[in-house]
Design a protein around this motif. Structure first.
Motif: not given
Length: 102
Positions: A33, A44-45, A40-41, A37-38, A21
């Motif tokens: 990604a 968020a970062v 979304v992660r 799901d990847e 990150d």
């Protein structure tokens, strides 16, 4: 496939989210990604980095692999990855290839 891009707030440099990150200066070091799901992660970062005033203009972009290299789908993102179009002696394209690869 997507990756997360932004501009570093302190100097405006185009950056991409890399391993651990960490924001990196070359697209070839970006984390890609491969699932929702990847994505979304990564988003968020990116939101955390935006809220911490590290980056601006955070976006997930579409990419493809061409001959093993990450290539943005949109022309705008290809230009951001290569550097400014004003002069070959400025930006990412002016850096020696070894330095650009870290």
């Amino acid at each position: 496939m997507k990756l997360l891009t932004a501009n570093r707030l302190i100097d405006g440099e185009a950056v991409w989210l890399g391993e651990g990150d960490v924001w990196v200066e070359t697209i070839d070091q970006a984390v890609v990604a491969h699932s929702k799901d990847e994505e979304v992660r990564l988003s968020a970062v990116g939101l955390m980095s935006l809220n911490n005033n590290e980056v601006v203009d955070v976006n997930l972009i579409d990419v493809e692999l061409v001959d093993g290299e990450i290539r943005p789908i949109r022309l705008r993102e290809r230009i951001r990855a290569a550097g400014p179009t004003t002069h070959l002696h400025f930006g990412k394209q002016a850096r020696p290839q070894e330095a650009a690869n870290g």
